[in-house]
Design an enzyme around this catalytic site. Structure first.
Site: not given
Ligand code: GRF
Length: 218
Positions: A16, A113, A149
């Site tokens: 996403s 993150h 991170d």
């Molecule tokens: C997100 O919450 C991002 O911050 C973390 O992993 C998740 C990935 O979600 N690193 P998406 O695949 O971008 O929907």
């Protein structure tokens, strides 16, 4: 397109955040193009979404490298270089990186993150934020350093933690902020407005208006 920086988005899942970067880059005046989406998982849902939009995709399955993280990263790096990539955006890329790839892309690799770093590094950030009883939670975009991170912070967005929040409800509120700050942070990086100075990032933008009106900064 001329003058636009070539960005690769690295994913492991639904993508996403990748979609938020792709959507931003569809604007003709956005200074970056998403030139490649690469996944370490062949079944990552984001791959199909990128393909449907005509964006080149690649898979480097980490399982083919039998625990040799650097060999995996060398294969990833080769594809990035072959595709003329200038900036790498990690977006839910669930591999711990070795110093090899981090150093190859130092100051040119960013990550998102789901917490207000340096709080809540690692996994299960929303559960942990609720356990700790914090009143503000959020998301961070940062340059990637060798630590997990870790790295100079480019942008953060915060949301209130509500009394009746569940991890899922909080995660959804934070995700909406992620989708706002990631395209903005990428824009600051590709235009050279976000510059690493030691542990900090200097952003040469006028933040007075945004700081007054929103919890997204800059
Ligand atoms: C997100 O919450 C991002 O911050 C973390 O992993 C998740 C990935 O979600 N690193 P998406 O695949 O971008 O929907």
């Amino acid at each position: 397109m001329n003058g636009r920086k070539k960005v690769a988005v690295l994913i492991s899942g639904r993508g996403s955040n990748m979609m938020s970067l792709i959507a931003a880059a569809m604007a003709p005046d956005y200074p970056a193009e998403i030139a490649l989406v690469l996944s370490n998982k062949p079944d990552a849902g984001g791959l199909q979404k990128a393909e449907d939009l005509g964006i080149p995709t690649a898979v480097v399955d980490h399982r083919d490298y039998k625990g040799d993280r650097e060999a995996f990263e060398r294969a990833v790096n080769e594809i990035l270089v072959e595709n003329g990539i200038e900036i790498v955006a990690l977006a839910g890329f669930l591999r711990l990186l070795t110093p090899y790839l981090v150093n190859e892309w130092r100051d040119r690799m960013i990550n998102i993150h789901p917490a207000l770093l340096p709080s809540f590094k690692g996994l299960h950030t929303h559960e942990r934020a609720l356990d700790e009883g914090v009143k503000l939670h959020g998301a961070t975009v940062h340059f990637v350093s060798p630590g997990m991170d870790d790295g100079p912070i480019i942008a953060q967005g915060a949301v209130p933690v509500l009394d009746d929040d569940t991890p899922d409800a909080l995660a959804a509120r934070v995700l909406a902020v992620e989708h706002q700050i990631y395209p903005r942070a990428l824009e600051l990086v590709v235009t050279g407005k976000a510059k690493v100075k030691g542990h900090r990032v200097a952003t040469s933008v006028d933040t007075s208006e945004s700081a007054a009106n929103t919890l997204i900064f800059p």
